[in-house]
Design a protein around this motif. Structure first.
Motif, PDB file in Angstrom:
ATOM      1  N   THR A  23      63.005  51.520  42.514  1.00  0.00           N
ATOM      2  CA  THR A  23      61.634  51.479  42.181  1.00  0.00           C
ATOM      3  C   THR A  23      61.147  51.709  40.862  1.00  0.00           C
ATOM      4  N   ASP A  24      61.962  53.016  40.442  1.00  0.00           N
ATOM      5  CA  ASP A  24      61.488  53.544  39.215  1.00  0.00           C
ATOM      6  C   ASP A  24      62.437  53.211  37.864  1.00  0.00           C
ATOM      7  N   ALA A  25      63.520  52.622  38.080  1.00  0.00           N
ATOM      8  CA  ALA A  25      64.480  52.347  37.035  1.00  0.00           C
ATOM      9  C   ALA A  25      64.211  51.030  36.480  1.00  0.00           C
ATOM     10  N   TYR A  26      63.947  50.906  35.254  1.00  0.00           N
ATOM     11  CA  TYR A  26      63.748  49.749  34.621  1.00  0.00           C
ATOM     12  C   TYR A  26      65.276  49.239  33.764  1.00  0.00           C
ATOM     13  N   ARG A  27      65.831  47.932  34.253  1.00  0.00           N
ATOM     14  CA  ARG A  27      67.201  47.658  33.608  1.00  0.00           C
ATOM     15  C   ARG A  27      67.062  46.227  33.493  1.00  0.00           C
ATOM     16  N   GLN A  28      67.608  45.791  32.329  1.00  0.00           N
ATOM     17  CA  GLN A  28      67.751  44.465  31.851  1.00  0.00           C
ATOM     18  C   GLN A  28      68.278  43.589  33.130  1.00  0.00           C
ATOM     19  N   PRO A  29      67.607  42.314  33.415  1.00  0.00           N
ATOM     20  CA  PRO A  29      68.084  41.429  34.566  1.00  0.00           C
ATOM     21  C   PRO A  29      69.184  40.631  34.079  1.00  0.00           C
ATOM     22  N   GLY A  30      69.342  40.458  32.640  1.00  0.00           N
ATOM     23  CA  GLY A  30      70.328  39.435  32.405  1.00  0.00           C
ATOM     24  C   GLY A  30      69.795  37.978  32.687  1.00  0.00           C
ATOM     25  N   SER A  31      70.862  37.215  33.239  1.00  0.00           N
ATOM     26  CA  SER A  31      70.609  35.907  33.586  1.00  0.00           C
ATOM     27  C   SER A  31      69.957  35.454  34.814  1.00  0.00           C
ATOM     28  N   SER A  32      69.649  36.750  35.548  1.00  0.00           N
ATOM     29  CA  SER A  32      68.848  36.522  36.743  1.00  0.00           C
ATOM     30  C   SER A  32      67.484  36.175  36.487  1.00  0.00           C
ATOM     31  N   PHE A  33      67.180  36.476  35.122  1.00  0.00           N
ATOM     32  CA  PHE A  33      65.859  36.364  34.916  1.00  0.00           C
ATOM     33  C   PHE A  33      65.822  35.008  34.389  1.00  0.00           C
ATOM     34  N   LYS A  34      66.704  33.894  34.338  1.00  0.00           N
ATOM     35  CA  LYS A  34      66.379  32.556  33.953  1.00  0.00           C
ATOM     36  C   LYS A  34      65.641  32.011  34.891  1.00  0.00           C
ATOM     37  N   PRO A  35      65.685  31.971  36.278  1.00  0.00           N
ATOM     38  CA  PRO A  35      64.828  31.199  37.242  1.00  0.00           C
ATOM     39  C   PRO A  35      63.555  31.156  36.574  1.00  0.00           C
ATOM     40  N   TYR A  36      62.867  32.179  36.025  1.00  0.00           N
ATOM     41  CA  TYR A  36      61.265  32.128  35.539  1.00  0.00           C
ATOM     42  C   TYR A  36      61.365  31.164  34.375  1.00  0.00           C
ATOM     43  N   VAL A  37      62.405  30.963  33.673  1.00  0.00           N
ATOM     44  CA  VAL A  37      62.386  30.278  32.685  1.00  0.00           C
ATOM     45  C   VAL A  37      62.351  28.859  32.926  1.00  0.00           C
ATOM     46  N   TYR A  38      63.351  28.420  33.896  1.00  0.00           N
ATOM     47  CA  TYR A  38      63.588  27.171  34.203  1.00  0.00           C
ATOM     48  C   TYR A  38      62.455  26.540  35.093  1.00  0.00           C
ATOM     49  N   THR A  39      61.595  27.607  35.748  1.00  0.00           N
ATOM     50  CA  THR A  39      60.285  27.237  36.584  1.00  0.00           C
ATOM     51  C   THR A  39      59.291  26.745  35.391  1.00  0.00           C
ATOM     52  N   THR A  40      59.237  27.693  34.247  1.00  0.00           N
ATOM     53  CA  THR A  40      58.097  27.333  33.432  1.00  0.00           C
ATOM     54  C   THR A  40      58.690  25.974  32.728  1.00  0.00           C
ATOM     55  N   ALA A  41      59.918  25.439  32.616  1.00  0.00           N
ATOM     56  CA  ALA A  41      60.128  24.300  31.921  1.00  0.00           C
ATOM     57  C   ALA A  41      59.781  23.066  32.996  1.00  0.00           C
ATOM     58  N   LEU A  42      59.996  23.295  34.288  1.00  0.00           N
ATOM     59  CA  LEU A  42      59.786  22.029  35.259  1.00  0.00           C
ATOM     60  C   LEU A  42      58.289  22.034  35.289  1.00  0.00           C
ATOM     61  N   LEU A  43      57.491  23.119  35.208  1.00  0.00           N
ATOM     62  CA  LEU A  43      55.983  23.086  35.187  1.00  0.00           C
ATOM     63  C   LEU A  43      55.452  22.199  33.876  1.00  0.00           C
ATOM     64  N   ASN A  44      56.287  22.404  32.644  1.00  0.00           N
ATOM     65  CA  ASN A  44      55.958  21.580  31.692  1.00  0.00           C
ATOM     66  C   ASN A  44      56.728  20.451  31.342  1.00  0.00           C
ATOM     67  N   GLY A  45      56.972  19.446  32.313  1.00  0.00           N
ATOM     68  CA  GLY A  45      57.308  18.149  32.422  1.00  0.00           C
ATOM     69  C   GLY A  45      58.905  18.095  32.457  1.00  0.00           C
ATOM     70  N   PHE A  46      59.555  18.992  32.406  1.00  0.00           N
ATOM     71  CA  PHE A  46      61.215  18.700  32.719  1.00  0.00           C
ATOM     72  C   PHE A  46      61.592  18.713  34.301  1.00  0.00           C
ATOM     73  N   THR A  47      62.583  18.191  34.260  1.00  0.00           N
ATOM     74  CA  THR A  47      63.025  17.852  35.978  1.00  0.00           C
ATOM     75  C   THR A  47      64.410  18.418  35.917  1.00  0.00           C
ATOM     76  N   PRO A  48      64.997  18.814  37.306  1.00  0.00           N
ATOM     77  CA  PRO A  48      66.386  19.059  37.513  1.00  0.00           C
ATOM     78  C   PRO A  48      67.436  18.343  36.545  1.00  0.00           C
ATOM     79  N   ASN A  49      67.266  17.135  36.443  1.00  0.00           N
ATOM     80  CA  ASN A  49      68.014  16.228  35.787  1.00  0.00           C
ATOM     81  C   ASN A  49      67.844  15.845  34.306  1.00  0.00           C
ATOM     82  N   SER A  50      66.832  16.905  33.637  1.00  0.00           N
ATOM     83  CA  SER A  50      66.732  16.616  32.281  1.00  0.00           C
ATOM     84  C   SER A  50      67.828  17.120  31.622  1.00  0.00           C
TER      85      SER A  50
END
Length: 759
Positions: free
Chosen positions: A402-429
């Motif tokens: 709860t209190d330690a802030y650590r870099q998530p690395g690639s586990s942060f990427k789903p937020y990036v891909y979600t943003t891409a899908l919200l902006n016109g991309f698809t899983p097959n883009s």
């Protein structure tokens, strides 16, 4: 014009101004004369006190300078006191920590308690005399003589510490320690010490000495999750503080300094040694004689053996903090301070999580140079089923979940891909995996190679770093086609989406944000992933399900009074992301996390220099995040998210799904169990694959292996020379195969040596 104004009027106006000027001049003259006379009288009067020659420089000038400096110091002190007195602005300051909470698990079984039972606390006169004397002799011998700050004691502590070359004595009085417990944190800063001093004086002004001592004995943390000497006496000795012996009182008084270090249920020898120091203090302070403490030295206290009592202390600390915030939302007229709280914890899952982390660290922690881990398991409504904030609560109460802030690395990427899908991309883009730079920063893939044209599904499955960075640029260009810095705009959109998921971490704008360089907590990261199986609805992490008074009256309930889920992303986007992330588990970097017959999706994460290793995943029932690393941010030995984190996640989730009806994940459906041979064939035909190995130490070339490689290289050189000579003599080339002599056990010895897994 001259005829308009009569001549006698002109004379009147001239006379008026002459009279006004005369009056002003007369007033100024009279005032100056009066001031001069007053000054002369003052000078005449002060001449009586004139001190000249040496007396002036010995007495008058120093007193004058002292008055000036004292006035300036008073202004500075008042300025410094303002932050401290703000802590006392709440009229209910005395009850801030005055909660008594009994915790039940989700099924109604008692699992622990926190806080202070103010309703039945022991009066000061009922505490044994030996306990009070031991406390005063050890913590503050001049307690009844000082005004809140023991100047003589502080000076003595400074001299003792200077002579010893380290901290041997503390300089804080009991009042200062109480001020810290009531209002401040444990951070070691000058600001905290200044506030502590002012608050100590304020407490001395508001309360009597006995009230301060009573509060100190009730509020101090005593280790083992207990507060106050009575709670500690029950926890360590199974008796009330009224009944403790001299040996037990000395052991309790020794806990004030460092409750974790001297807790008898963790380190009994250290606790007894500390108790012996307390007995010395009793004699040195003149409270008791050596003969009176001799029996306690010969017969030290025994603590109750609680090694087999597994209390989820990290979870209970988090729940108690949540409960304190919740109570602050109750009406001011509500004065109840004793509660029974039912939590979302599942003790079976909690035990499985603790065992999984301890087993992995014990077996492989040394090989991977990893010393700490944390995990959170949550329902899809945000209820925390299990929480592990570190390897050993007794060694460190810092909650890394709860209190330690650590870099998530690639586990942060789903937020990036979600943003891409919200902006016109698809899983097959299709996105080209190739070199890209933002300013002077150029991201690199694992292995420093590129894959060319790949789909978004392939990119997240293989954890390609370049693609999320290119997506951030493309998202910004779609938002503002002519923007000079589209990547910055794209990153702002990514942060906005992450906020919708529930991440409250700072997330500063950096070029490497899309690949997980910004820090998050395990708790927020775990619950944010619940948005995917929740058909796009974000939930709030919580531990409290139900709050009742000590009499059983219902006060608060999560499903009725808690915040409701919010639609963060459309359901179809959540389903597409679940489908993409399921490939990470089935054929990507997280195969060790796969659950037989249970639909699973998630993402691994590994940071620079292997400082952090993550796996965050979910099923149709639960979401879970696992982190491994070191408190000092030192690198691990090439640990990736697909190694210990994925295996730990698998072990926890197997236990979590025992006896639970498995639900499908929208976008994946239900998992199915395959025959072992079919599973083996599917794995054999899948490509590209990461080599699957059992959890174990990282690949390391042994000395014997290195010697063999050196010998092989030499044999190859000899074979090449022989072949060249034979060719020159027009003879049949020698077979290099015959020239190579591999030991029979070479293949077996190096069979489990493989390339490191991708993050």
């Amino acid at each position: 014009m001259r005829q308009i104004i009569p001549p006698h009027w002109k004379q009147k106006v001239r006379n008026f101004f002459l009279d006004l000027d005369a009056r002003i001049d007369s007033s100024l003259f009279s005032s100056a004369k009066g001031i001069r006379e007053l000054y002369e009288r003052y000078s005449t009067f002060m001449d009586r006190f004139y001190v000249g020659r040496w007396k002036r420089w010995v007495f008058i000038e120093p007193l004058s300078e002292a008055a000036t400096l004292g006035l300036g110091g008073l202004v500075v002190m008042l300025t410094l006191a303002i932050p401290a007195f703000r802590e006392t602005a709440d009229e209910d300051w005395l009850k801030k920590s005055d909660l008594a909470v009994t915790f039940l698990d989700r099924y109604g079984n008692p699992i622990g308690s926190r806080g202070i039972k103010h309703n039945d606390s022991i009066p000061l006169e009922d505490f044994p005399d030996v306990l009070i004397k031991a406390t005063l002799a050890t913590e503050d011998r001049r307690f009844y003589d000082h005004f809140g700050i023991d100047i003589a004691g502080t000076a003595r502590a400074l001299v003792t510490n200077a002579q010893a070359g380290g901290v041997r004595q503390g300089g804080s009085s009991i009042t200062q320690q109480l001020a810290k417990n009531l209002f401040l944190s444990n951070e070691r800063t000058i600001e905290r010490k200044v506030n502590e001093a002012f608050l100590a004086v304020w407490l001395e002004w508001r309360l009597t000495k006995n009230e301060i001592l009573k509060l100190y004995l009730d509020r101090a943390y005593m280790g083992g999750g207990t507060f106050g000497v009575d709670g500690a006496a029950h926890f360590y000795f199974n008796k009330s503080a009224r009944d403790v012996t001299l040996a037990e009182a000395a052991m309790l008084a020794g806990l004030f300094k460092a409750p974790t270090k001297y807790a008898p249920h963790i380190n009994l020898p250290a606790a007894r040694a500390r108790a012996n120091v307390v007995l010395d203090n009793l004699v040195d302070a003149g409270f008791m004689t050596e003969g009176q403490v001799f029996g306690a030295r010969r017969n030290p206290a025994f603590a109750v053996d609680r090694r087999d009592e597994a209390s989820p202390n990290y979870y209970l600390d988090y729940a108690f903090d949540e409960m304190r915030k919740l109570v602050d939302t109750f009406p001011k007229s509500y004065t109840e301070r004793v509660f029974v709280v039912r939590l979302a914890i599942d003790t079976n899952v909690q035990k499985a999580a603790e065992d999984a982390i301890e087993n992995q660290l014990r077996q492989f922690g040394r090989d991977y140079h990893a010393t700490q881990a944390a995990t959170v398991v949550a329902d899809l409504d945000g209820g925390i089923r299990a929480m592990v904030g570190g390897r050993d609560y007794g060694a460190s109460q810092f909650n890394r979940a709860t209190d330690a802030y650590r870099q998530p690395g690639s586990s942060f990427k789903p937020y990036v891909y979600t943003t891409a899908l919200l902006n016109g991309f698809t899983p097959n883009s299709i996105v080209v995996d190739g070199p890209v730079c933002i300013g002077n920063w150029c991201p690199q893939n694992y292995g420093h190679s590129y894959s060319g044209s790949v789909t978004l599904t392939q990119a997240i499955t293989r954890s390609i770093n370049v693609v999320p960075v290119k997506l951030s640029i493309a998202i910004g260009q779609k938002e503002q086609p002519k923007a000079p810095n589209p990547a910055k705009i794209g990153r702002a959109k990514i942060v906005e989406v992450a906020r919708r998921f529930g991440l409250k971490a700072p997330l500063p704008d950096t070029p490497s944000l899309p690949i997980g360089s910004d820090e998050v907590t395990v708790l927020e990261h775990a619950v944010a992933y619940a948005t995917f199986p929740n058909r796009g609805k974000a939930v709030t992490p919580h531990s409290v399900l139900e709050v009742r008074t000590g009499a059983g009256d219902l006060v608060w309930r999560w499903d009725r009074d808690g915040p409701k889920p919010k639609q963060a992303i459309p359901p179809n986007i959540a389903a597409d992301m679940a489908g993409m992330m399921s490939h990470v588990v089935s054929e990507g970097t997280a195969r060790r996390a796969a659950l037989d017959g249970i639909p699973t999706a998630g993402k691994t994460g590994t940071t620079n220099a292997y400082r952090d290793a993550w796996f965050v995943g979910y099923t149709g029932n639960f979401t879970c995040a696992v982190w491994y690393g070191n408190d000092d941010y030192s690198p691990t030995n090439r640990m990736t998210g697909g190694s210990l984190p994925a295996q730990t996640w698998h072990d926890i989730m197997v236990a979590a799904h025992q006896g639970v009806e498995v639900r499908e994940i929208p976008g994946i459906g239900m998992g199915q169990k395959l025959p072992p041979q079919q599973i083996a064939n599917a794995q054999a035909n899948a490509a590209p694959k990461v080599l699957e190995t059992k959890p174990g130490p990282p690949p390391v070339l042994t000395k014997r292996g290195a010697d063999i490689l050196v010998r092989v290289e030499k044999l190859l050189d000899d074979a090449a020379k022989t072949a060249n000579k034979s060719a020159a003599a027009d003879t049949k080339p020698a077979s290099s195969t015959n020239a190579l002599a591999f030991p029979q056990n070479y293949a077996e010895e190096n069979a489990n040596t493989s390339a490191p897994r991708k993050n």
